[in-house]
Design an enzyme around this catalytic site. Structure first.
Site, PDB file in Angstrom:
ATOM      1  N   SER A 199       0.852  -1.183   0.000  1.00  0.00           N
ATOM      2  CA  SER A 199       0.000   0.000   0.000  1.00  0.00           C
ATOM      3  C   SER A 199       0.891   1.237   0.000  1.00  0.00           C
ATOM      4  O   SER A 199       1.825   1.336   0.803  1.00  0.00           O
ATOM      5  CB  SER A 199      -0.868  -0.020   1.262  1.00  0.00           C
ATOM      6  OG  SER A 199      -1.607   1.170   1.347  1.00  0.00           O
ATOM      7  N   CYS A 323      -8.408   0.824  11.068  1.00  0.00           N
ATOM      8  CA  CYS A 323      -8.750   0.718   9.656  1.00  0.00           C
ATOM      9  C   CYS A 323     -10.240   0.822   9.367  1.00  0.00           C
ATOM     10  O   CYS A 323     -10.624   1.279   8.312  1.00  0.00           O
ATOM     11  CB  CYS A 323      -8.229  -0.601   9.099  1.00  0.00           C
ATOM     12  SG  CYS A 323      -6.748  -0.341   8.134  1.00  0.00           S
TER      13      CYS A 323
HETATM   14  N1  PLP Z   1      -3.168  -4.923   4.987  1.00  0.00           N
HETATM   15  C1  PLP Z   1      -2.676  -4.435   6.134  1.00  0.00           C
HETATM   16  C2  PLP Z   1      -1.772  -5.287   6.971  1.00  0.00           C
HETATM   17  C3  PLP Z   1      -2.996  -3.132   6.542  1.00  0.00           C
HETATM   18  O1  PLP Z   1      -2.487  -2.651   7.674  1.00  0.00           O
HETATM   19  C4  PLP Z   1      -3.855  -2.359   5.720  1.00  0.00           C
HETATM   20  C5  PLP Z   1      -4.282  -1.011   6.155  1.00  0.00           C
HETATM   21  O2  PLP Z   1      -4.174  -0.665   7.325  1.00  0.00           O
HETATM   22  C6  PLP Z   1      -4.317  -2.916   4.525  1.00  0.00           C
HETATM   23  C7  PLP Z   1      -3.959  -4.205   4.186  1.00  0.00           C
HETATM   24  C8  PLP Z   1      -5.196  -2.140   3.588  1.00  0.00           C
HETATM   25  O3  PLP Z   1      -4.452  -1.150   2.909  1.00  0.00           O
HETATM   26  P1  PLP Z   1      -5.184  -0.024   2.060  1.00  0.00           P
HETATM   27  O4  PLP Z   1      -5.467   1.083   3.013  1.00  0.00           O
HETATM   28  O5  PLP Z   1      -4.188   0.386   1.011  1.00  0.00           O
HETATM   29  O6  PLP Z   1      -6.389  -0.623   1.480  1.00  0.00           O
END
Ligand code: PLP
Length: 383
Positions: A199, A323
């Site tokens: 990301s 998130c």
């Molecule tokens: N995977 C992990 C381990 C994350 O910490 C996050 C976001 O916090 C994501 C995936 C998702 O990323 P994005 O914000 O680019 O969708």
């Protein structure tokens, strides 16, 4: 207003200066990367330069990098039964994921719910390798998804051991490496990963850009978004040139972060927390962890009140996972590690980055000293 101290890097990192500059250039330009004229070619060039930089970060070839709108989308693109290897063209029949994955992996991507199996982790937050072996033994052509480092605890999985086990069972391994760049090694071949998600905004690029990187002999037979054939027909839609250019510029400097300096700051932070509240529990302390992450709880303290108290004092921290929504729910990660729900609900995450200073850490610790008694009192009164 005095400056704030930002300690929520695992949620999102500040934009790196070279990323901002690259984005400004792209936004000032006109040109669709699919057009053949000079303007189109310039946009194409910006995308291909970014692809090279992301490929370098993971040690892979640029042609194996697919840009997406986020790591969430990269995970969705990767987690499909339609993953083919040079040796195996038939569909993957099962998806195995660890119980501590990000929700974008836990939801199972494009597999039917009954084809998804969640694997337990140990109390130390590591994938249970016995459970992995026995699940693999029940599956013919598995796809396995295990994150490199957890966004809440920072605990690092032994990915090369896992890759060895998965490959011996005819499996394909996807690794969500979102929290790794600039902190720990995320070179695909050294880890043994077949597919890897990144990301942009966790490494100093913009929000709204991600990438899926695949080994050369891995083929995704079913794109997530079909249409104009962009990204080698794996991700249709006119490319977000500015976001991709910013991602590439941030990827080029991601490894300039000083992990040793970050570890020293994190250790000072943890010893300072413990000095004020010896009863504090630091999750994953003593395990292989990201150098920038501390997840802790104090029995009797509520995460919401702690976060608000820090915020009012100009310090940004978060609960286990920021998130999803503004709400603090018990973390599925701590639950999977067997942490008691009341304690898990109180977990506060502090995450650092390349511009965190010693003064920021001291400010956080001063705030902690000033607010802790009221945090524990508030809870005692409410109870
Ligand atoms: N995977 C992990 C381990 C994350 O910490 C996050 C976001 O916090 C994501 C995936 C998702 O990323 P994005 O914000 O680019 O969708």
């Amino acid at each position: 207003m005095t400056e704030r101290a930002y300690f929520d890097w695992n949620a999102t990192a500040p934009l790196r200066e070279p990323a901002r500059a690259a984005m400004m250039l792209s936004m000032a330009a006109t040109g669709n990367a699919s057009s053949v004229h000079a303007e189109g070619r310039a946009a194409r060039q910006a995308i291909e330069a970014a692809r090279e930089n992301v490929a370098k970060l993971t040690g892979d070839e640029a042609k194996n990098v697919t840009f997406t709108s986020s790591a969430t989308e990269a995970n969705m693109l990767a987690l499909t039964p339609a993953i083919e290897t040079a040796a195996e063209k038939r569909k993957r029949d099962k998806l195995l994921v660890s119980a501590i994955e990000h929700p974008s992996v836990l939801c199972g991507g494009r597999f039917a719910p009954e084809a998804v199996e969640k694997l337990p982790v140990t109390n130390a937050g590591l994938l249970d390798l016995h459970a992995l072996r026995s699940a693999l033994a029940r599956t013919e052509r598995p796809l396995v998804s295990v994150m490199l480092a957890n966004n809440e605890t920072g605990i690092i999985q032994p990915i090369s051991d896992i890759a060895h086990i998965v490959h011996a069972a005819n499996g394909v391994l996807h690794v969500d490496a979102v929290q790794a760049p600039g902190r720990i090694n995320c070179r695909m071949s050294e880890l043994g990963a077949d597919l890897m998600s990144l990301s942009a905004h966790k490494l100093g690029g913009p929000q709204g850009a991600g990438a899926l990187i695949r080994r050369g002999d891995i083929h995704i037979a079913e794109p997530l978004i079909k249409g104009g054939g962009q990204e080698r027909a794996l991700r249709a839609g006119t490319e977000n040139v500015a976001a991709i250019a910013g991602f590439g510029a941030a990827a080029a400097v991601a490894n300039q972060t000083d992990a040793a300096r970050m570890t020293a700051l994190r250790d000072r932070l943890e010893s300072g927390l413990k000095a004020v509240t010896p009863q504090a529990i630091i999750f994953g302390q003593g395990c292989a962890r990201l150098p920038n992450t501390t997840l802790f709880a104090v029995p009797g303290m509520k995460a919401e009140t702690a976060i608000i108290a820090f915020d009012l004092n100009g310090v940004a921290v978060s609960s286990g996972s920021a998130c999803s929504s503004g709400k603090v729910q018990a973390s599925h990660v701590l639950a999977a590690m067997g942490v008691e729900p009341a304690l898990a609900r109180g977990a506060v995450r502090i995450s650092l980055g390349w511009s965190t200073t010693q003064a920021d850490v001291e400010r956080l610790l001063d705030t902690w000293k000033n607010v802790i008694s009221s945090l524990l009192k508030t809870h005692a009164t409410a109870a």
